[in-house]
Design a protein around this motif. Structure first.
Motif, mmCIF file in Angstrom:
data_model
loop_
_atom_site.group_PDB
_atom_site.id
_atom_site.type_symbol
_atom_site.label_atom_id
_atom_site.label_comp_id
_atom_site.label_asym_id
_atom_site.label_seq_id
_atom_site.Cartn_x
_atom_site.Cartn_y
_atom_site.Cartn_z
ATOM 1 N N ARG A 86 50.473 30.859 39.024
ATOM 2 C CA ARG A 86 49.267 31.463 38.451
ATOM 3 C C ARG A 86 48.875 32.735 39.201
ATOM 4 O O ARG A 86 48.535 33.743 38.582
ATOM 5 C CB ARG A 86 48.119 30.464 38.452
ATOM 6 C CG ARG A 86 46.885 31.009 37.783
ATOM 7 C CD ARG A 86 45.699 30.029 37.843
ATOM 8 N NE ARG A 86 44.615 30.592 37.081
ATOM 9 C CZ ARG A 86 44.446 30.421 35.782
ATOM 10 N NH1 ARG A 86 45.297 29.698 35.090
ATOM 11 N NH2 ARG A 86 43.428 30.982 35.161
ATOM 12 N N SER A 90 48.820 36.468 37.696
ATOM 13 C CA SER A 90 47.557 37.203 37.766
ATOM 14 C C SER A 90 47.768 38.565 38.429
ATOM 15 O O SER A 90 47.224 39.579 37.983
ATOM 16 C CB SER A 90 46.522 36.384 38.540
ATOM 17 O OG SER A 90 45.299 37.062 38.587
ATOM 18 N N ASP A 183 42.725 36.593 31.238
ATOM 19 C CA ASP A 183 42.461 35.257 31.789
ATOM 20 C C ASP A 183 42.800 34.163 30.784
ATOM 21 O O ASP A 183 43.368 33.132 31.141
ATOM 22 C CB ASP A 183 40.992 35.128 32.219
ATOM 23 C CG ASP A 183 40.676 35.934 33.460
ATOM 24 O OD1 ASP A 183 41.615 36.271 34.215
ATOM 25 O OD2 ASP A 183 39.488 36.238 33.683
ATOM 26 N N ASP A 187 45.537 31.257 31.245
ATOM 27 C CA ASP A 187 45.184 29.832 31.109
ATOM 28 C C ASP A 187 46.120 29.118 30.143
ATOM 29 O O ASP A 187 46.637 28.044 30.445
ATOM 30 C CB ASP A 187 43.740 29.678 30.603
ATOM 31 C CG ASP A 187 42.704 30.035 31.651
ATOM 32 O OD1 ASP A 187 43.051 30.081 32.844
ATOM 33 O OD2 ASP A 187 41.541 30.287 31.260
#
Length: 198
Positions: A86, A90, A183, A187
Motif C-alpha cells: 500500500r 501510494s 485513495d 483501497d
C-alpha cells in the motif's frame, strides 16, 4: 572545473525550454505541440530551441528522459521508507501527481512517439516494477496478498491508474484524477489483492 557564466546561462535556457515543453505538452498534447509554441512559452527565439535540440524528436526524447529522471528520483525517495505494498503504491501515486498532466499525455500518445521515447517510458515503468516487486514478493510469502505473478499484479495496477488518467474527463472533470480518485483506487486495489483464507 568551474562552469563559465555562458555555460550556466546555456543550461538555464535549456531548463526553461524543457519546463515550457512539459507545460505545452501537457496542455496541447505531445504530437500537436509545435516548437514555436515551446519557444514562446519559454521566452526564447524559435532558433534557440534548435540550438539546444537539433530536432523536435530530440526535444521530445529529452523531455521524457528528464521526466524519467525526476519521476525515478521521486519514486525512490518516496518508496525508500515504505514497508508494504500500500505504501509503495501510494508513493507511486504521489510521484504521478507531481507530473499528472504531462504523464497523462505521455500515456495517451506513447504509441505515436519516437522509439527512443518509448524505450525511456519502458525504463520508467521498470523502475516502479523494481520497487513494487520486492514488496509484492514479501507480502505473497507472508500470505498478505494473493499469490499471482508479479507482472500480473503490476500490470493490473498500472492499467487501472492509466485508465483513470486517460479518462480523467469522466472521473475528475477539471480536477486532478490522483487527488480525487487516488485513495479510492488504492483501497479497491488492496481489497482485490488481499489474500483470503482458505
Amino acid at each position: 572545473m568551474k562552469e563559465t557564466q555562458r555555460q550556466i546561462q546555456k543550461e538555464q535556457t535549456r531548463i526553461k525550454i524543457l519546463n515550457a515543453a512539459y507545460e505545452e505538452f501537457g496542455k496541447r498534447g505531445i504530437m500537436l505541440t509545435r516548437t514555436s509554441d515551446i519557444a514562446k512559452k519559454a521566452g526564447v527565439s524559435h532558433g534557440t530551441v534548435f540550438a539546444h535540440f537539433k530536432t523536435q524528436e530530440e526535444l521530445i526524447t529529452a523531455v521524457i528522459e528528464d521526466f524519467e529522471a525526476k519521476m525515478m528520483k521521486r519514486t525512490h525517495e518516496l518508496a525508500e521508507n515504505c514497508f508494504g505494498v500500500r505504501e509503495v503504491l501510494s508513493a507511486h501515486l504521489q510521484g504521478i501527481k507531481e507530473f499528472e498532466t504531462f504523464y497523462t499525455r505521455l500515456v495517451i500518445e506513447i504509441r505515436m512517439l519516437p522509439k527512443s521515447s518509448r524505450t525511456t517510458f519502458i525504463s520508467l515503468q521498470s523502475g516502479l516494477s523494481f520497487h513494487l516487486s520486492k514488496i509484492l514478493n514479501k507480502e505473497i510469502e507472508e500470505h498478505k496478498i494473493v499469490d499471482l505473478p508479479i507482472y500480473f499484479l503490476f500490470n493490473n495496477w498500472n492499467g487501472l491508474i492509466n485508465y483513470y488518467l486517460v479518462n480523467g474527463d469522466l472521473f475528475a472533470p477539471g480536477e486532478s484524477v490522483i487527488e480525487r480518485c487516488g485513495d479510492e483506487l488504492l483501497d479497491y486495489f488492496m481489497k482485490l489483492i488481499k489474500d483470503k483464507p482458505l
